[in-house]
Structure formats: C-alpha cells, structure tokens
Design an enzyme around this catalytic site. Sequence first.
Site, short mmCIF file in Angstrom:
data_model
loop_
_atom_site.label_atom_id
_atom_site.label_comp_id
_atom_site.label_asym_id
_atom_site.label_seq_id
_atom_site.Cartn_x
_atom_site.Cartn_y
_atom_site.Cartn_z
N SER A 256 40.92 36.98 48.90
CA SER A 256 40.74 38.42 49.09
C SER A 256 39.52 38.67 49.94
CB SER A 256 40.54 39.11 47.74
OG SER A 256 39.27 38.74 47.26
N LYS A 257 39.48 39.87 50.43
CA LYS A 257 38.42 40.27 51.34
C LYS A 257 37.04 40.15 50.68
CE LYS A 257 37.65 43.37 55.04
NZ LYS A 257 37.27 42.24 55.84
N ARG A 258 37.02 40.34 49.37
CA ARG A 258 35.74 40.32 48.68
C ARG A 258 34.97 39.02 48.90
NH1 ARG A 258 37.06 40.49 43.49
NH2 ARG A 258 39.20 40.97 44.03
#
Length: 485
Positions: A256-258
Amino acid sequence: MISETVRVRFAPSPTGHLHIGGLRTALYNYLFAKHHNGKFIIRIEDTDRNRYVEGAVENLISVLNWIGLKYDEGPDVKGEFGPYMQSQRLDIYKKYANDLLENGKAYYCFCTPERLQELREEQQRQKLPQAKYDKHCLNHTKDEIKGKFESGIPHVIRLNVPSNQKVVFDDVIRESVEFDTSNIDDQVLIKSDGFPTYHLANVVDDHLMKITHVIRGEEWLSSTPKHILLYDFLKWEKPVFAHLPLLLNPDRSKLSKRQGDVAVEDYQSKGYLKEALINFIALLGWNAGDDKEFYYLDELVEKFSLERVNKAGAVFDLQKLNWLNAEHLRKKTNSEILQMLKAEIQNSDYETLIFSDDYLLTVIETMKERVSFVKEFITNAPYFFEAPDSYEEEIVKKRWNQESAELLKALSEIYSKLDNPTKEDYEHGLKSLTELKQIGIGKIIHPLRLAVSGMGNGPGVYDILHIIGKDETIKRINKAIETLK
Ligand code: GLU
C-alpha cells in the site's frame, strides 16, 4: 500444449496512476502472450463513471510505452475486436443483459436505495455473514414491471443467482476453486445510469474479444464465480483463469501507499531503469525454477510460464530493486549511459555548464561500479562537475592537520612542473614527496582527496586528478590551503 492462438488482455480501470501491481498483471499477460506467439490486448474498463479520473488512460498508455510492453490491440492500436474502451460498447452489454432477462437469468430490480439500506441493516442485526439482496423484485409480474417502467421508476438489472449450487472452476495457479452460490449476491449487471457493472462488461468483452486466458490479480478471485455463472447462462465457453498472488509489504501487509511508492511513475521519476523495473516485477511471484535473478525482457518471454507462478503473496523488496537497477546500469555501454547522464545534467544544477562527451565518458568509466542510478554520477561525485565549495567536516577533523597545508603546497609545486601528466605521473609525483619528507603516503593522499573532492571517499585519487586535469588540481589544492589553513 496450447493449440489455439493465445489472446490475453490487461483490463485496467482508469481510476488513477498505474500501480506496481497493475504493471505486474500487464507484464505477466505480455510475457504469456509473447511466449506463445499470441496477442496482448489492452482494454479500458471505464464503466464506473464515479471513479473515472481524467487523463488516466493517457497516463497508462505512456507508462506502458515507456516500459516497452507493446500491445497488439488497444484503445490506440486498431484491432478486429474494438472499440477497446468499454464506455464505447454500451449497446453490446444491453443486448446481452436482455438475453439474460429473456431467459430468466437476470431480472429488473426497482428497489430504492432506502429499502436496500434497511435490508443491509436488518441483515447486520441478524449477524448474517454477508449482505445479500433478497430477490424481492424477482416476483414482479410482467404488468407490474410495465407499470413501474411507465411511471419512470429507476431500475437496475440483477443476476439471478441460483441457490445452493456449487460453482467450481480451475485456476492455473490455485488449481480447483469452489464457491457456494448461497454466498453469492444477485449482482447488479446494469446500473440505473444504463452502464454495465464490471462483471457483465468484463465477461461479455472477454468472450467477444476471444480472450483465451484471464490473468489478473487475486483480488478478482471472489468475482470469478459470478463470471462463471454468466458464461454458463450465456452458454459461452470459459477462458482459462489464472489469479496472481497478492503483493505484500516487507511486514507482509498488503502493498500500500502508506509504506512507500506504488505508482510506476514514481519509480520512473526517481530514475529507475525500465529494464530493472521489468526484471524486478517479473520476479514478484514467478521464478524460472533456478536462482537466476538477472533478466532482460526477451529472456523473460522465453522462460515465462503460468505454472511457475506462486500462490503465496510476493514481498516487494526495495533493496532488491535497487540492486537490480545497479546491475542493469552496469550492463549498459558507456555511450548508452552517456546519453542518460547528459539528460540528467540538463535537470541538475549544472545544466548551464558544458562538458565534452570524452570528459563525461571518463567520469562514467571511473564511477560506473560505484553508482546504482544515473543521477548518482552527479550526486556521488559532484567534484567532477564543479570544484568543492565546502569540505566534509568529519573528514577535515580526521585528515587535515598542521602539516597538510605545507605538504600540499609542496605537492602542487611538483605537479606544476609536470607536462601533460598521466595518472602514473601524479602518483610518482606524490610518492617522490613522501620519500623526500620520509612520511607515510596517507599524510598527503587524504588531504589531497579532501582538497580536490571535498569528500573522504570516492574512486582512486589519481583518477580524480587525471579527470579534472592539472590546472584544476592545482587550483583546488590552493583553495583548500587557503580555506582550511
Ligand atoms: N478492470 C479490472 C481492474 O481494474 C480488471 C480485472 C480483470 O482483469 O478482470 O483491474
């Protein structure tokens, strides 16, 4: 052995940037198609107008072009089965929705959003595992339906999922997969805006575009039983399915982007080579059965098979990508790197300076083993592009002392007498001074490196001197003596 012509598709929805996971799906489809001399098709699944992002299709096409996954048919490449944008095929989906309605495999639903909401809440209260439509509208008579149409009540068309049946299908990667229809909702096929949902459009197009193998991410596995029902209801032959493993962060959570960049463009703008990215992404869930890790696209085409794709999630390891980038960079010829370095200089603080190709080629030769990215020729060795205007403090503390200035002064006098010096001449000059003064070489070489580069590390110091030249060397020595005293 696959006998018919392989036709596969990458079917992104234009909802934003192309992600690493999307690129992996595109790549595996491409590799599979090319391995079997088949066709690789791009189809844009843009039927969800709420999620449509302006410019996403153009962006996707430019990323695929950059990375070199050439497609045989697509929105901008003519083919027999177009158009390849679903929003331009609405009448086709309506026709098949009508066929399903006529055969009782689909039905009109006039339920209001409020009723559906109440139903969901009621099912939650009853702690049912999953919210499902209750087939309320299946019981309308023909006249009732007509009446609702006449009064202009909005409607959708739903799939009439039979109860208590097993849906079984084979997946190349997961083998036999089984779902129970009691867990499958009466999926909306045509929405109230007249657009099809993903499920209907996807199946209709895969059939009409003669797709032989559906290769897509694991997140679509749970949609597949709905698709299987549609194939059966429409009496169509099913394609072969292959659901690719999830991509994971190093902590094994879903990528994920996180935890870092997920858009392919981010890697492009950070200076990753397309060859490295392709190589890295190919290994996210596949291997050839040996421990080879370095591949070019044509070798991947030759080696790829769906049978060797893993079931288990694939961990995205940035270190490995960086390593592959360095490996691919080193395999490039100096003149290929020269072109890239010139482009990089144009985007750097040195854009107004002029360097000859020969000069840059010697920098490349000297630094090639020490960089992982083209831009590191500049950031790791700025001293090849301009004289240092500061000196690393730590190194000054460690390497510069009272004698340094005097020793470097003597060295610059020796160097000034050299005529067109070679690397060896610089070395002999320095050694003659150590002999004269009866000192270790380190007493001169470290301050010298600091003076000409401002740093404590880098390629051989005589290489640096030779590249920047005698006059520049002497200038830098004098400046360091003045600055550091
Ligand atoms: N449009 C879907 C997506 O955005 C395609 C899934 C499939 O390949 O069937 O990924």
